[in-house]
Design a protein around this motif. Structure first.
Motif, PDB file in Angstrom:
ATOM      1  N   ASP A  70      38.238 -23.762 -19.505  1.00  0.00           N
ATOM      2  CA  ASP A  70      37.688 -24.524 -18.380  1.00  0.00           C
ATOM      3  C   ASP A  70      36.395 -23.846 -17.908  1.00  0.00           C
ATOM      4  O   ASP A  70      36.011 -22.789 -18.410  1.00  0.00           O
ATOM      5  N   ASN A  71      35.738 -24.487 -16.920  1.00  0.00           N
ATOM      6  CA  ASN A  71      34.422 -23.992 -16.489  1.00  0.00           C
ATOM      7  C   ASN A  71      34.418 -22.558 -16.024  1.00  0.00           C
ATOM      8  O   ASN A  71      33.528 -21.789 -16.366  1.00  0.00           O
ATOM      9  N   LYS A  72      35.456 -22.207 -15.238  1.00  0.00           N
ATOM     10  CA  LYS A  72      35.477 -20.866 -14.665  1.00  0.00           C
ATOM     11  C   LYS A  72      35.587 -19.826 -15.783  1.00  0.00           C
ATOM     12  O   LYS A  72      34.838 -18.851 -15.819  1.00  0.00           O
ATOM     13  N   ASN A  73      36.533 -20.071 -16.690  1.00  0.00           N
ATOM     14  CA  ASN A  73      36.711 -19.131 -17.797  1.00  0.00           C
ATOM     15  C   ASN A  73      35.492 -19.097 -18.714  1.00  0.00           C
ATOM     16  O   ASN A  73      35.128 -18.052 -19.235  1.00  0.00           O
ATOM     17  N   SER A  74      34.845 -20.257 -18.899  1.00  0.00           N
ATOM     18  CA  SER A  74      33.643 -20.312 -19.740  1.00  0.00           C
ATOM     19  C   SER A  74      32.544 -19.437 -19.149  1.00  0.00           C
ATOM     20  O   SER A  74      31.883 -18.691 -19.865  1.00  0.00           O
ATOM     21  N   SER A  75      32.353 -19.542 -17.821  1.00  0.00           N
ATOM     22  CA  SER A  75      31.296 -18.757 -17.176  1.00  0.00           C
ATOM     23  C   SER A  75      31.572 -17.272 -17.327  1.00  0.00           C
ATOM     24  O   SER A  75      30.666 -16.471 -17.547  1.00  0.00           O
ATOM     25  N   GLU A  76      32.862 -16.936 -17.197  1.00  0.00           N
ATOM     26  CA  GLU A  76      33.254 -15.541 -17.333  1.00  0.00           C
ATOM     27  C   GLU A  76      32.919 -15.018 -18.740  1.00  0.00           C
ATOM     28  O   GLU A  76      32.319 -13.955 -18.902  1.00  0.00           O
ATOM     29  N   VAL A  77      33.295 -15.811 -19.742  1.00  0.00           N
ATOM     30  CA  VAL A  77      33.042 -15.415 -21.125  1.00  0.00           C
ATOM     31  C   VAL A  77      31.535 -15.298 -21.360  1.00  0.00           C
ATOM     32  O   VAL A  77      31.048 -14.328 -21.949  1.00  0.00           O
ATOM     33  N   LEU A  78      30.798 -16.258 -20.805  1.00  0.00           N
ATOM     34  CA  LEU A  78      29.341 -16.232 -20.967  1.00  0.00           C
ATOM     35  C   LEU A  78      28.741 -14.959 -20.387  1.00  0.00           C
ATOM     36  O   LEU A  78      27.836 -14.348 -20.973  1.00  0.00           O
ATOM     37  N   SER A  79      29.272 -14.526 -19.225  1.00  0.00           N
ATOM     38  CA  SER A  79      28.688 -13.335 -18.603  1.00  0.00           C
ATOM     39  C   SER A  79      28.849 -12.107 -19.507  1.00  0.00           C
ATOM     40  O   SER A  79      27.981 -11.239 -19.529  1.00  0.00           O
ATOM     41  N   TYR A  80      29.924 -12.065 -20.302  1.00  0.00           N
ATOM     42  CA  TYR A  80      30.072 -10.932 -21.222  1.00  0.00           C
ATOM     43  C   TYR A  80      29.086 -11.007 -22.377  1.00  0.00           C
ATOM     44  O   TYR A  80      28.546  -9.995 -22.813  1.00  0.00           O
TER      45      TYR A  80
END
Ligand SMILES: Nc1ncnc2c1ncn2[C@@H]1O[C@H](COP(=O)(O)OP(=O)(O)O)[C@@H](O)[C@H]1O
Ligand SMILES: [Mg+2]
Length: 228
Positions: free
Chosen positions: A177-187
């Motif tokens: 989902d969006n929240k998890n995607s953003s988190e992964v992107l930040s890494y």
């Protein structure tokens, strides 16, 4: 010969399906340089995964050359190929390929253990990498007890621990989902600062926007856009 890039020349890949030759990639030419995040976009079936597999040396091109940090990869021995993969390349798959019978920390330690590093120190190091992706509280969980986003972060930690210069990710946020995607992107954005080549096949607009530039594949041809 540039020692800091992947050089792709006249790369083509055909598959034969029911005796019909499908030309998936057609005469691609491009360079990928360290310190860049590149988004690889294109409709489903356009050849993104095929290209990532070729760059990861998991499959062979029908034609053309891939040169990794100055080393040609065609006509090399199996040993040499494995050595190039081990030294330089990490790939993160959409379904993250975690080993289901091993805990998060064991999964992350695996690249070190298969390099014959001491088990206990590998586990210690894996713990510190899991902390970096905010999973310090999930060390002993099995993949089935982690959310999709957590599993994907374990896969990222596993690709970080080998400290390879090349990180290839195949739709890493495809199931998130969006929240998890953003988190992964930040890494991924953090990896860029470590002077790596990060190539991410993605449909995610946020990733495409934050990437340094985009490679788009369509009808077997590749184009670079918003190149910086
Ligand atoms: N091992 C294979 N054998 C035959 N055809 C394949 C194989 N792998 C991929 N293809 C075909 O190549 C095309 C590109 O697939 P893929 O690289 O998976 O696209 P994408 O990742 O962009 O969705 C598709 O038409 C697919 O059916
Ligand atoms: Mg794919």
């Amino acid at each position: 010969m540039n020692k800091n890039s992947i050089k792709v020349e006249k790369l083509s890949k055909n598959f034969v399906n029911n005796k019909v030759v499908v030309n998936v990639l057609n005469n691609l030419n491009f360079n990928l340089e360290t310190g860049k995040i590149i988004a690889l976009v294109g409709p489903s079936g356009s050849g993104k995964s095929t290209l990532l597999h070729l760059l990861a040396l998991l499959d062979k091109p029908t034609d053309g050359k891939i040169t990794i940090f100055g080393e040609p990869t065609q006509n090399i021995t199996e040993n040499k190929r494995n050595q190039l993969i081990r030294n330089h390349i990490s790939i993160i798959f959409q379904n993250n390929n975690l080993l289901l019978d091993f805990t998060a920390v064991e999964n992350v330690a695996m690249p070190l253990i298969i390099r014959n590093k001491n088990y206990n120190s590998s586990i210690k190091e894996a713990e510190s990498y899991l902390k970096k992706v905010n999973l310090g509280h999930r060390l002993d969980h099995f993949p089935s007890d982690l959310s999709g986003g957590e599993q994907q972060r374990v896969a990222i930690a596993r690709s970080l621990i080998s400290d390879t210069k090349i990180i290839l990710a195949d739709e890493p946020t495809g199931n998130l989902d969006n929240k998890n995607s953003s988190e992964v992107l930040s890494y991924f954005l953090k990896l860029k600062q470590k002077n790596k080549i990060v190539l991410i096949a993605t449909h995610n607009r946020e990733i495409a926007k934050k990437a340094d530039y985009t490679l788009s594949i369509r009808d077997g041809i590749i184009k670079t856009s918003n190149g910086k």
